[in-house]
Motif scaffolding. Structure first.
Motif, short mmCIF file in Angstrom:
data_model
loop_
_atom_site.label_atom_id
_atom_site.label_comp_id
_atom_site.label_asym_id
_atom_site.label_seq_id
_atom_site.Cartn_x
_atom_site.Cartn_y
_atom_site.Cartn_z
N TYR A 154 27.23 12.00 12.24
CA TYR A 154 26.49 12.45 13.67
C TYR A 154 26.51 14.03 13.52
O TYR A 154 25.27 14.69 13.94
CB TYR A 154 27.48 12.30 14.70
N GLN A 155 27.24 14.68 12.65
CA GLN A 155 27.23 16.14 12.45
C GLN A 155 25.65 16.49 11.61
O GLN A 155 25.09 17.16 11.90
CB GLN A 155 28.24 16.72 11.83
N LYS A 156 25.80 15.49 10.69
CA LYS A 156 24.68 15.64 9.65
C LYS A 156 23.01 15.47 10.62
O LYS A 156 22.15 16.26 10.38
CB LYS A 156 24.68 14.56 8.66
N HIS A 188 20.47 28.20 26.08
CA HIS A 188 20.46 26.91 25.76
C HIS A 188 20.39 25.85 27.05
O HIS A 188 19.33 25.06 27.04
CB HIS A 188 22.01 26.23 25.19
N LEU A 189 20.89 26.10 28.19
CA LEU A 189 20.64 25.40 29.32
C LEU A 189 19.38 25.45 29.90
O LEU A 189 18.55 24.62 30.37
CB LEU A 189 21.77 25.64 30.45
N PHE A 190 18.78 26.89 29.78
CA PHE A 190 17.41 26.97 30.13
C PHE A 190 16.51 26.44 29.38
O PHE A 190 15.28 25.77 29.73
CB PHE A 190 17.08 28.50 29.99
N LEU A 203 13.84 14.94 23.04
CA LEU A 203 15.29 14.17 23.41
C LEU A 203 16.23 14.65 22.28
O LEU A 203 17.49 15.01 22.87
CB LEU A 203 15.00 12.68 23.57
N LYS A 204 16.03 14.72 21.13
CA LYS A 204 16.99 15.06 20.26
C LYS A 204 17.20 16.45 20.55
O LYS A 204 18.56 16.76 20.37
CB LYS A 204 16.36 14.90 18.71
N ARG A 237 21.43 20.64 22.01
CA ARG A 237 21.79 21.65 22.80
C ARG A 237 23.07 21.25 23.81
O ARG A 237 23.92 22.12 24.18
CB ARG A 237 20.55 22.27 23.63
N VAL A 238 22.83 20.16 24.29
CA VAL A 238 24.25 19.51 25.21
C VAL A 238 25.41 19.70 24.04
O VAL A 238 26.51 20.05 24.72
CB VAL A 238 24.14 18.25 25.73
N GLU A 239 25.35 19.28 23.01
CA GLU A 239 26.14 18.80 22.01
C GLU A 239 26.84 20.48 21.93
O GLU A 239 28.11 20.65 21.77
CB GLU A 239 26.07 18.27 20.88
N ILE A 240 25.96 21.43 21.38
CA ILE A 240 26.35 22.81 21.49
C ILE A 240 27.07 23.05 22.46
O ILE A 240 28.20 24.11 22.36
CB ILE A 240 25.22 23.68 20.86
N LEU A 241 26.91 23.13 23.72
CA LEU A 241 27.48 23.40 24.87
C LEU A 241 28.91 22.56 25.20
O LEU A 241 29.42 22.85 26.07
CB LEU A 241 26.57 23.37 26.21
#
Length: 265
Positions: free
Chosen positions: A55-57, A177-179, A232-233, A238-242
């Protein structure tokens, strides 16, 4: 008498030996049980670690792919909006330097240079705005999102209704990121979903929640799960980063709905 005693002693010894044997068998069984249980747990942990690594890759690949796409877009914009126009300015300036044109033509050339430089300045401002919106830096996330929604509405392609209550709970980097997530959602709704209306709600209490709904063409969740587009990716990355969570629902012809939650750090 002695014979009976010897027989009793022999029976006791047999019983003791049987008990020892039973204990040894039980101990062996326990050792085997713990061995195979531990092996099963180790395999499960290894499989979990492998999935996490995969997943990280994928996340890293998506991030790099998104960055490359942004670089190409910026390079194309710089070429189309600035380089080509500056080239025209350079050619027109050389004509003026040669001094072999009539006064009226010289005046027209100067006006053309002025128009081109004005448009180039506007293009450079737009590029800078896309890279890092000044309003986000100067006035915060809520003002930046409201301006973004109003810009899309002013295009007359879509009407964006919003209700935003943000309490400055994110860092500046996380706000960007949210923006970008919202920017991607709006772009997808207009370009791919052909939506005419979007409803956006953001609440910020213990958890920041973003609820987004459009009335576009929608998409097949099953097909998207197998072959996600870069947009979508990018959102999911970005959601994952947050360190947030995202779920989305859609049906072809019935629009799309996105729910994003971000717990305050």
């Amino acid at each position: 008498m002695e014979k009976d005693i010897l027989q009793e002693d022999a029976q006791i010894i047999v019983i003791i030996l049987i008990a020892i044997l039973v204990l040894l068998v039980m101990a062996g069984a326990l050792i085997l049980f713990f061995f195979f249980s531990r092996k099963k747990i180790s395999n499960a942990e290894l499989e979990k670690a492998t999935l996490a690594l995969a997943y990280q890759k994928e996340l890293l690949h998506t991030t790099i792919e998104t960055q490359e796409k942004e670089r190409k877009r910026i390079a194309q914009d710089l070429h189309d909006a600035i380089s080509s126009k500056l080239n025209v300015v350079s050619l027109s300036t050389n004509v003026l330097i040669d001094g072999q044109i009539e006064q009226e033509e010289e005046k027209e050339t100067l006006h053309r240079i002025l128009d081109i430089t004005t448009n180039t300045l506007e293009s450079s401002r737009r590029l800078a705005h896309n890279l890092l919106p000044p309003i986000l830096e100067n006035f915060g996330l809520q003002a930046a999102i409201e301006e973004l929604c109003d810009e899309f509405s002013s295009s007359k392609k879509v009407t964006v209704s919003y209700d935003i209550s943000y309490q400055d709970s994110l860092s500046k980097n996380d706000e960007l990121h949210l923006f970008r997530i919202l920017q991607e959602l709006l772009n997808n709704s207009v370009r791919h979903g052909k939506a005419s209306s979007v409803d956006l709600t953001i609440t910020d209490t213990d958890v920041l929640s973003l609820h987004y709904v459009d009335n576009g063409t929608g998409f097949d969740i099953n097909l998207v799960g197998k072959n996600k587009g870069i947009g979508l990716k990018n959102i999911e990355s970005r959601v994952e980063i947050l360190e947030g969570s995202i779920d989305y629902h859609s049906t072809p012809g019935q629009g799309a709905e996105f729910n994003i939650s971000i717990t305050h750090s």
